[in-house]
Design an enzyme around this catalytic site. Structure first.
Site, PDB file in Angstrom:
ATOM      1  N   THR A 141      24.741  27.931  22.358  1.00 63.62           N
ATOM      2  CA  THR A 141      25.769  28.973  22.423  1.00 63.62           C
ATOM      3  C   THR A 141      26.974  28.438  23.187  1.00 63.62           C
ATOM      4  O   THR A 141      26.816  27.743  24.195  1.00 63.62           O
ATOM      5  CB  THR A 141      25.293  30.279  23.113  1.00 63.62           C
ATOM      6  OG1 THR A 141      26.440  31.096  23.352  1.00 63.62           O
ATOM      7  CG2 THR A 141      24.579  30.072  24.421  1.00 63.62           C
ATOM      8  N   ASP A 143      28.653  30.346  24.853  1.00 63.88           N
ATOM      9  CA  ASP A 143      28.767  31.234  26.026  1.00 63.88           C
ATOM     10  C   ASP A 143      28.094  30.655  27.276  1.00 63.88           C
ATOM     11  O   ASP A 143      28.373  31.102  28.382  1.00 63.88           O
ATOM     12  CB  ASP A 143      28.123  32.598  25.721  1.00 63.88           C
ATOM     13  CG  ASP A 143      28.736  33.282  24.518  1.00 63.88           C
ATOM     14  OD1 ASP A 143      29.874  32.942  24.154  1.00 63.88           O
ATOM     15  OD2 ASP A 143      28.062  34.141  23.921  1.00 63.88           O
ATOM     16  N   MET A 185      36.260  34.027  24.724  1.00 66.87           N
ATOM     17  CA  MET A 185      34.910  34.517  24.383  1.00 66.87           C
ATOM     18  C   MET A 185      33.939  34.348  25.554  1.00 66.87           C
ATOM     19  O   MET A 185      34.297  33.808  26.597  1.00 66.87           O
ATOM     20  CB  MET A 185      34.391  33.778  23.157  1.00 66.87           C
ATOM     21  CG  MET A 185      34.975  34.291  21.859  1.00 66.87           C
ATOM     22  SD  MET A 185      34.199  33.461  20.455  1.00 66.87           S
ATOM     23  CE  MET A 185      34.677  34.551  19.129  1.00 66.87           C
ATOM     24  N   GLY A 186      32.695  34.781  25.329  1.00 63.56           N
ATOM     25  CA  GLY A 186      31.667  34.620  26.362  1.00 63.56           C
ATOM     26  C   GLY A 186      30.730  35.802  26.502  1.00 63.56           C
ATOM     27  O   GLY A 186      29.867  35.815  27.370  1.00 63.56           O
ATOM     28  N   GLN A 290      37.510  28.956  19.258  1.00 65.23           N
ATOM     29  CA  GLN A 290      36.635  28.362  20.292  1.00 65.23           C
ATOM     30  C   GLN A 290      35.295  27.902  19.731  1.00 65.23           C
ATOM     31  O   GLN A 290      34.575  27.141  20.362  1.00 65.23           O
ATOM     32  CB  GLN A 290      36.368  29.393  21.400  1.00 65.23           C
ATOM     33  CG  GLN A 290      37.602  29.756  22.185  1.00 65.23           C
ATOM     34  CD  GLN A 290      37.472  31.117  22.857  1.00 65.23           C
ATOM     35  OE1 GLN A 290      37.090  31.204  24.011  1.00 65.23           O
ATOM     36  NE2 GLN A 290      37.790  32.184  22.146  1.00 65.23           N
TER      37      GLN A 290
HETATM   38  O1  F6P Z   1      27.858  34.263  21.286  1.00 71.56           O
HETATM   39  C1  F6P Z   1      28.893  33.490  20.812  1.00 71.56           C
HETATM   40  C2  F6P Z   1      30.094  34.335  20.489  1.00 71.56           C
HETATM   41  O2  F6P Z   1      31.113  33.494  20.032  1.00 71.56           O
HETATM   42  C3  F6P Z   1      30.575  35.232  21.625  1.00 71.56           C
HETATM   43  O3  F6P Z   1      31.302  34.523  22.596  1.00 71.56           O
HETATM   44  C4  F6P Z   1      31.351  36.270  20.871  1.00 71.56           C
HETATM   45  O4  F6P Z   1      31.381  37.501  21.555  1.00 71.56           O
HETATM   46  C5  F6P Z   1      30.568  36.420  19.618  1.00 71.56           C
HETATM   47  O5  F6P Z   1      29.792  35.244  19.446  1.00 71.56           O
HETATM   48  C6  F6P Z   1      31.426  36.629  18.391  1.00 71.56           C
HETATM   49  O6  F6P Z   1      30.597  36.829  17.318  1.00 71.56           O
HETATM   50  P1  F6P Z   1      31.046  37.026  15.782  1.00 71.56           P
HETATM   51  O7  F6P Z   1      30.955  35.676  15.163  1.00 71.56           O
HETATM   52  O8  F6P Z   1      30.058  37.973  15.264  1.00 71.56           O
HETATM   53  O9  F6P Z   1      32.434  37.552  15.790  1.00 71.56           O
END
Ligand code: F6P
Length: 364
Positions: A141, A143, A185-186, A290
């Site tokens: 991840t 995050d 993000m995070g 990111q």
């Molecule tokens: O968990 C990784 C992440 O990029 C988070 O930082 C972010 O909140 C989420 O996934 C975004 O997810 P999606 O691809 O569903 O928009």
């Protein structure tokens, strides 16, 4: 008979997934008696009719370590525990197909299942292991919020992109005397934001671990402006929130693993406007930039280490565990330990102390 391993990448993608796949496949196929297969779009490829499961050979993975994304695809919208079925009236019902998955793994003759994913995906790994499947997890991840490993691959690449964004916003903020707000993000942790704020020199850093007070930020900005510096960059984690408030997030009703954080930077900008700072405010939401693109060298190396260690665990029959990087060593932890809690920033820890020492304002 060769032993068969089924690999899947699950949840949101992240840089260096391909580097992990390549290392895993190279380690496995260099060992006589092992074959690797990839289930496309996480385990959906196995569950689909017709199945979408492909052999992963040394040729398939050749040179992929430099590529972003994942060559076997991924999903966070559905899986063995929340499989979408369209009803006659057009609505979608989510059903549990995990027993089907266990059966299909046995029918396919898979001796090991490797699931590369973040917290939600490792919860799925644990549930599948409890159903009797021989599962090994690999933590992924951007995050960096998995508690049982010091660092997840993908994090460094995201920090590099976020830092470049801070750098770029600093120069335009300074030219125009503006306050540039950058949402990063995070989810519920501020690792990307805090690292980028320190590395890029953001003046203000808002993270979920330290709820902010808008009046403190206004006073801090007033002092900065009076001292002659009339610009600032604010790095806002998507999960940041004001004291007494809550993160800005949307939860999907059908799933316990999929949620969307959105609106933290916009909310902060509105709060700042309400204090009387009307002009020169701009907001950038960096988003999936990111997550995509070429992985940092650090993540390629870490990914290779995770991949090789995961195969060693499979070969040794160490199932129900996740690969983990601790104190400079590759090791492993039980999946239950891996998903016990989210790893968040200690507000009184070293990194926050260092940030404060270089004048980063947290608004507390
Ligand atoms: O968990 C990784 C992440 O990029 C988070 O930082 C972010 O909140 C989420 O996934 C975004 O997810 P999606 O691809 O569903 O928009």
């Amino acid at each position: 008979m060769p032993k068969k391993i089924l690999v899947a990448t699950s949840g949101g993608d992240c840089p260096a997934l391909n580097a992990v796949l390549r290392a895993f496949v190279k380690a496995a196929t260099a060992t006589p008696g092992w074959e690797v297969y990839g289930s496309l779009q996480s385990f959906n490829g196995l569950l689909d009719t017709p199945q979408r499961v492909i052999p992963l050979t040394r040729q398939t993975v050749s040179g992929i370590h430099v590529r972003g994304g994942t060559i076997i695809g991924t999903t966070k919208e559905s899986g063995p525990f929340n499989w979408p079925v369209k009803r006659a009236d057009g609505t979608v019902e989510y059903i549990d197909r995990s027993d089907d998955m266990v059966r299909l793994c046995r029918v396919g003759g898979f001796d090991a299942i490797v699931n590369i994913g973040g917290d939600g995906s490792q919860r799925m790994s644990l549930a599948l292991f409890k159903k009797g499947l021989p599962v090994v997890g690999i933590p992924k991840t951007i995050d960096n919020d998995l508690c049982a490993t010091d660092v997840t691959f993908g994090f460094q690449s995201a920090v590099d992109v976020a830092t470049e964004a801070v750098d770029r916003l600093v120069s335009t903020a300074e030219s125009h005397n503006r306050i540039q707000i950058l949402e990063l993000m995070g989810k519920h942790s501020g690792w990307i934001t805090l690292h980028a704020a320190i590395a890029g020199g953001a003046e203000i850093c808002l993270i979920p671990e330290i709820p902010y007070r808008i009046e403190k930020i206004k006073a801090w900005l007033d002092r900065r402006f009076e001292a002659g510096k009339r610009f600032a960059v604010v790095a806002v984690a998507e999960g940041a929130f004001p004291a007494g408030g809550a993160p800005s997030e949307e939860k999907k009703a059908h799933s316990n693993i999929s949620e969307k954080m959105s609106g933290a930077a916009e909310r902060f900008m509105a709060e700042l406007k309400a204090t009387g700072i009307e002009e020169g405010l701009r907001c950038t939401i960096l988003g999936h930039v990111q997550r995509g693109g070429t992985p940092a060298a650090f993540d390629r190396v870490l990914g290779a280490q995770y991949g090789v260690k995961a195969f060693e665990m499979v070969a040794a029959g160490e199932f129900g565990r996740m690969v983990s990087w601790q104190d400079g060593q590759m090791t492993s932890v039980p999946l239950g330990e891996a998903v016990r809690a989210l790893k968040t920033i200690d507000p009184n820890g070293e990194l926050v102390r260092v940030a404060r020492a270089v004048n980063v304002c947290f608004g507390d």
